[in-house]
Structures are given as C-alpha cells and as structure tokens.
Write a protein that holds these residues in place. Structure first.
Motif, short mmCIF file in Angstrom:
data_model
loop_
_atom_site.label_atom_id
_atom_site.label_comp_id
_atom_site.label_asym_id
_atom_site.label_seq_id
_atom_site.Cartn_x
_atom_site.Cartn_y
_atom_site.Cartn_z
N ILE A 1 0.92 -1.19 0.07
CA ILE A 1 -0.01 -0.07 -0.16
C ILE A 1 0.97 1.10 -0.03
O ILE A 1 1.70 1.36 0.77
N LYS A 2 0.49 2.07 -0.84
CA LYS A 2 1.46 3.20 -0.85
C LYS A 2 1.43 4.32 0.38
O LYS A 2 0.43 4.34 0.76
N GLY A 3 2.72 4.53 0.71
CA GLY A 3 2.88 5.40 1.78
C GLY A 3 2.51 4.64 3.17
O GLY A 3 2.82 5.08 4.37
N ILE A 4 2.53 3.37 3.23
CA ILE A 4 2.45 2.32 4.26
C ILE A 4 3.52 1.37 4.31
O ILE A 4 3.70 0.55 3.47
N GLU A 5 4.23 1.56 5.25
CA GLU A 5 5.57 0.35 5.52
C GLU A 5 5.37 -0.48 6.76
O GLU A 5 4.96 0.24 7.81
N MET A 6 5.46 -1.44 6.39
CA MET A 6 5.56 -2.63 7.47
C MET A 6 6.86 -3.10 7.91
O MET A 6 7.55 -3.88 7.43
N ARG A 7 7.64 -2.16 8.74
CA ARG A 7 8.93 -2.22 9.25
C ARG A 7 9.03 -2.76 10.58
O ARG A 7 9.86 -3.59 10.93
N TYR A 8 8.27 -2.32 11.63
CA TYR A 8 8.37 -2.64 12.86
C TYR A 8 7.05 -3.48 13.19
O TYR A 8 5.85 -3.08 13.03
N LEU A 9 7.13 -4.53 14.05
CA LEU A 9 6.26 -5.14 14.73
C LEU A 9 6.66 -5.17 16.34
O LEU A 9 7.48 -5.70 16.69
N SER A 10 5.94 -4.14 17.08
CA SER A 10 5.93 -3.98 18.23
C SER A 10 5.01 -4.72 19.28
O SER A 10 4.01 -4.22 19.58
N MET A 11 5.61 -5.90 19.82
CA MET A 11 4.90 -6.52 20.65
C MET A 11 5.81 -7.62 21.68
O MET A 11 6.89 -7.90 21.12
N GLY A 12 5.35 -7.61 22.69
CA GLY A 12 6.41 -8.33 23.73
C GLY A 12 6.68 -7.57 24.86
O GLY A 12 7.31 -6.32 24.46
N MET A 13 6.52 -7.94 26.20
CA MET A 13 7.04 -6.91 27.11
C MET A 13 7.74 -8.35 28.35
O MET A 13 7.93 -9.26 27.66
N THR A 14 7.94 -7.64 29.37
CA THR A 14 8.89 -8.36 30.23
C THR A 14 8.46 -9.85 30.46
O THR A 14 9.24 -10.64 30.17
N ASN A 15 7.16 -10.15 30.52
CA ASN A 15 6.44 -11.37 30.78
C ASN A 15 6.69 -12.33 29.59
O ASN A 15 6.68 -13.42 29.67
N ASP A 16 6.63 -11.66 28.60
CA ASP A 16 6.25 -12.51 27.13
C ASP A 16 7.06 -12.28 25.96
O ASP A 16 6.79 -12.62 24.76
N PHE A 17 8.25 -11.25 26.03
CA PHE A 17 8.86 -10.93 25.09
C PHE A 17 9.67 -11.91 24.12
O PHE A 17 9.73 -11.86 22.85
N LYS A 18 9.91 -13.17 24.88
CA LYS A 18 10.61 -14.16 24.17
C LYS A 18 9.66 -15.00 23.12
O LYS A 18 9.87 -15.15 21.96
N ILE A 19 8.34 -15.15 23.66
CA ILE A 19 7.23 -15.65 22.78
C ILE A 19 6.78 -14.68 21.60
O ILE A 19 6.93 -15.13 20.38
N ALA A 20 7.00 -13.56 21.78
CA ALA A 20 6.78 -12.44 20.91
C ALA A 20 7.69 -12.63 19.78
O ALA A 20 7.45 -12.21 18.55
N ILE A 21 9.10 -12.52 20.31
CA ILE A 21 10.12 -12.68 19.26
C ILE A 21 10.01 -14.04 18.32
O ILE A 21 10.09 -13.84 17.09
N GLU A 22 9.62 -14.98 19.12
CA GLU A 22 9.41 -16.10 18.17
C GLU A 22 8.42 -16.07 17.31
O GLU A 22 8.49 -16.83 16.13
N GLU A 23 7.72 -15.37 17.52
CA GLU A 23 6.29 -15.14 16.70
C GLU A 23 6.48 -13.88 15.55
O GLU A 23 5.45 -13.75 14.85
N GLY A 24 7.69 -13.29 15.53
CA GLY A 24 7.90 -12.25 14.76
C GLY A 24 8.43 -10.79 15.00
O GLY A 24 8.04 -10.04 14.27
N SER A 25 7.91 -10.55 16.43
CA SER A 25 8.27 -9.21 16.92
C SER A 25 9.61 -8.84 16.58
O SER A 25 10.60 -9.59 16.87
N ASN A 26 9.95 -7.64 16.11
CA ASN A 26 11.21 -7.15 16.26
C ASN A 26 11.26 -5.63 17.02
O ASN A 26 12.18 -5.05 16.77
N MET A 27 10.51 -5.28 17.81
CA MET A 27 10.54 -4.39 18.85
C MET A 27 9.83 -4.65 19.92
O MET A 27 8.62 -5.20 20.05
N VAL A 28 10.44 -4.54 21.18
CA VAL A 28 10.15 -5.43 22.36
C VAL A 28 10.14 -4.28 23.45
O VAL A 28 11.04 -3.45 23.43
#
Length: 231
Positions: free
Chosen positions: A190-217
């Motif tokens: 989509i023009k003007g829309i970039e999917m560069r960051y997937l921000s998900m995961g905090m102290t309790n669950d950041f490892k699960i989030a990274i396993e599933e594709g997060s690149n920002m915790v």
C-alpha cells in the motif's frame, strides 16, 4: 543498589540466545526500555549501558524528564489524548499508540506546523479486550486508507499489548495473528504504508513475541525492576 546494568546484560543475552536458536539476527530486535515512573537518573544509568530507545506511557512524564535525560530516542507507547499531541510532537521519535483517525489527523496537523514527518505505529487490539485501546483488526484496512492520505505521518508498522497471562504461552496465538496481519499488509504494498516494525512483547512474554515475529520489544520491569505505583 541498582541492578540496571546486570538486568540489561541479562535481557540482551536472552535475546541473543533466542535469536540464535530460531535463526534470527539479534541486531534486528529493537529493545525499548519502558520508563514509566522511573526517574531521570535511573534512565540515564540505562542509557550509559547502551539503551538507545525509551518508551513512556504518559505525556506528563515525557515533559517532566525530557530535559533531564541524556540524548535518546523517545517513544510514546501509551494511550495518547488528542489534546496532548502538541506537547510531544517535537520530542518523540515514534508514536506507537495510534488507533483512531482523529488522533492521526491531529498528529499530522501538529507535525506539519513544525515541518516534520513523524513515524507512527497502528495499535491493534488483537485480543479484543474491552479494557485495552487499539483498533479492531477488521477495521484496519479502512484505517490504513485514511492514514495514507496524511502527508506528515509515516506508518511504520503495528503494535499490540497482549493480555497478561501467568503462562506466556497463552498469548502466543495473539502474537501469531499479529504477525499474519503484519505480513498481509506488507504484501499488499500500500502506497505510503510501510510494515517495518512489529512492536509486541513485554517483560513477561517478549521471548514468545520474538519467536512469533516481533522485532520491537518493550521492557520495563525486566530492566528497572518492579515499580512502586502511587496511583
């Protein structure tokens, strides 16, 4: 006695080990230190240990700490009221919590006034929790179409806050769906829309989030320890 240095080293080692196990480059994982209720001296201690991104939940905390904190990238990660955009538009690197068009329009307006474009993430309420902010995934494409018309914001990805569960495995399904949505949007080019960051995961669950594709915790307790809330 502060354990900030040890905590940061521990988190970084965990991220490196996890990325090695799943075949990811740990340099692609962006660590945001969440500094809610944390005073400037402790934030500066974290910066001295290599932290380059900090996330705040409240506008007032950004304003209170901004001049006291060493040069750093500020991220607004909490719910943002439209009438408070003007206070932080010249201070934050990214706003993670954009979930309604009136807010996006105000960000665009205030960014135009200071001649800048500001990076934002779309907050998605992927678990459909009544107590959480964020757009419903069924509404995201209409929302994206509206955001694409605003020239002073740049959509850089998605953000979500998963439900807190004692067993982090229980939130894997939500992280998995977020990655699917992230990839679906990316593939539409989509023009003007970039999917560069997937921000998900905090102290309790950041490892699960990274396993599933997060690149920002977003990690607070894991770095600064448990907070003593007064409100």
């Amino acid at each position: 006695m502060s354990h900030i240095k040890e905590n940061i080293v521990h988190i970084q080692k965990e991220i490196q080990a996890l990325c090695r196990d799943i075949g990811k480059d740990p340099q692609e994982i962006h660590l945001i230190a969440v500094t809610k209720t944390i005073d400037a001296s402790r934030i500066n201690e974290a910066i001295a240990e290599g932290i380059v991104n900090i996330g705040e939940n409240k506008v007032q905390e950004i304003l209170n700490k901004f001049e006291q904190v060493n040069d750093i990238n500020w991220h607004m990660i909490g719910h943002l009221q439209t009438n408070k955009v003007k206070y932080i538009i010249d201070k934050v690197q990214m706003i993670h919590s954009v979930d309604r068009i009136h807010l996006a329009e105000e960000i665009n307006k205030k960014a135009k006034q200071i001649n800048r474009c500001i990076d934002i993430l779309i907050q998605v309420n992927i678990a459909k929790e009544e107590t959480k902010f964020g757009i419903d995934e069924k509404d995201i494409y209409d929302f994206i179409d509206q955001l694409a018309l605003l020239p002073h914001i740049r959509v850089k990805g998605l953000m979500t806050i998963a439900p807190f569960e004692e067993n982090p495995e229980e939130v894997r399904i939500h992280f998995k769906r977020m990655k699917q949505l992230f990839d679906e949007i990316h593939d539409k080019n989509i023009k003007g829309i970039e999917m560069r960051y997937l921000s998900m995961g905090m102290t309790n669950d950041f490892k699960i989030a990274i396993e599933e594709g997060s690149n920002m915790v977003r990690i607070g307790t894991g770095i600064f320890g448990k907070r003593n809330y007064t409100e």
